[in-house]
Each structure stands twice: as C-alpha cells, then as structure tokens.
Design an enzyme around this catalytic site. Structure first.
Site, PDB file in Angstrom:
ATOM      1  N   LYS A 153       5.598  -7.858 -10.529  1.00  0.00           N
ATOM      2  CA  LYS A 153       5.332  -7.108 -11.763  1.00  0.00           C
ATOM      3  C   LYS A 153       5.784  -5.658 -11.663  1.00  0.00           C
ATOM      4  CE  LYS A 153       0.814  -8.906 -12.212  1.00  0.00           C
ATOM      5  NZ  LYS A 153      -0.521  -8.756 -12.795  1.00  0.00           N
ATOM      6  N   LYS A 206       4.371  -3.360 -10.407  1.00  0.00           N
ATOM      7  CA  LYS A 206       3.192  -2.514 -10.687  1.00  0.00           C
ATOM      8  C   LYS A 206       2.642  -1.997  -9.353  1.00  0.00           C
ATOM      9  CE  LYS A 206       0.462  -3.675 -14.747  1.00  0.00           C
ATOM     10  NZ  LYS A 206      -0.733  -4.353 -15.254  1.00  0.00           N
TER      11      LYS A 206
END
Ligand code: C2G
Length: 130
Positions: free
Chosen positions: A48, A50
């Site tokens: 992701k 992230k």
C-alpha cells in the site's frame, strides 16, 4: 447472529476507525463475532506504500482492546480475504465506502457491505497536523 470481518491499517487510531468498527459490530446482531484484520507493517509498505507511525503489533493491541472487537488477525496480503472468509465462516464483509465496489468479487462467499466513511478525519490529516 452473523459473523463479520473488516480490514484496515488503523494507524493513529481515530474516531473514524472506531465508528466503522462499532457499525461493523452492530451488523453482527446479538452474539455474532467481529473479526478485524490489521495490516502488517510489511504489507502496508510493500503493497500500500503506506508508512505507519504506529507499529503493527501496537495497532493490533489497540484494536484488540476495543469492546466491539472479538478477534484480531494479521492482514499480510490482498489475496487472503477469501481464505479468511472461509476459515472464520464469515457472513458479512464490511469496508468503508472509500473502497466501494473494490471487493464485490467476494460476494459469492458472503454479503459485501460498504459503510459511509466518517467525514473530516483521517490518519494522514492528523499526522500533518501534529
Ligand atoms: N474509515 C472510516 N472513516 C474515516 C477513516 C477510515 O470509516 N474517516 C474506515 C475505512 O474506510 C476502512 C477502515 O476505517 O474501512 C480502516 O481505514 P484505514 O486504516 O485507512 O484502512 P486502509 O488503509 O484503507 O486499509 O485490505 C483493505 C485494507 O487493509 C484497508
């Protein structure tokens, strides 16, 4: 009674996460179980992109402590959802509606529900404010 599952990062835990989990638990009916899959640090970064502020172990500890959560598992791949739904005999898969339509392929296994996000709050926005 229904068993429900949802997935998330839950970094910098906030009221948007809480309200999603409480609404997911409400879909369980009386004594159904809510399972929450918390994304690992590896999955977040590699899949992701992230970068989490809070480690996966601490994010799992926080989510596990919530009254509305019955079981916490690790999310380490996009593909594990089908296996999780079978393993935990899930009746309803729940996500916030920023994911609207993205998981409809799971509807042959269980009901797929997208709930409205809580407006005005996000981990990203909180990190920028700090
Ligand atoms: N959410 C919400 N309201 C907000 C913020 C988040 O309802 N203001 C919901 C999201 O829609 C999601 C859940 O809270 O259903 C967790 O959000 P994130 O931690 O941002 O999860 P995400 O990074 O979207 O990971 O495989 C699915 C992914 O793991 C979901």
């Amino acid at each position: 009674m229904a068993s429900v599952i949802t997935y998330g990062t839950f970094d910098v835990f906030h009221v948007g996460h809480l309200r999603l989990l409480e609404r997911a638990k409400a879909l369980c009916g009386g004594d159904g179980l809510l399972t929450v899959a918390v994304s690992s640090d590896r999955f977040n970064w590699e899949e992701k992109r992230k970068k989490c502020v809070i480690s996966d172990l601490q994010r799992m500890e926080i989510v596990r402590a919530l009254r509305c959560v019955d079981r916490v598992i690790v999310e380490d791949s996009w593909a594990q959802k089908r296996e999780d739904i079978k393993r935990y005999d899930i009746d309803i898969f729940v996500m916030g509606d920023d994911w609207e339509g993205k998981f409809d392929d799971l509807s042959d296994l269980c009901k797929v529900v997208y709930l409205p996000r809580t407006p005005g709050v996000s981990s990203t926005e909180i990190k920028q404010r700090i």
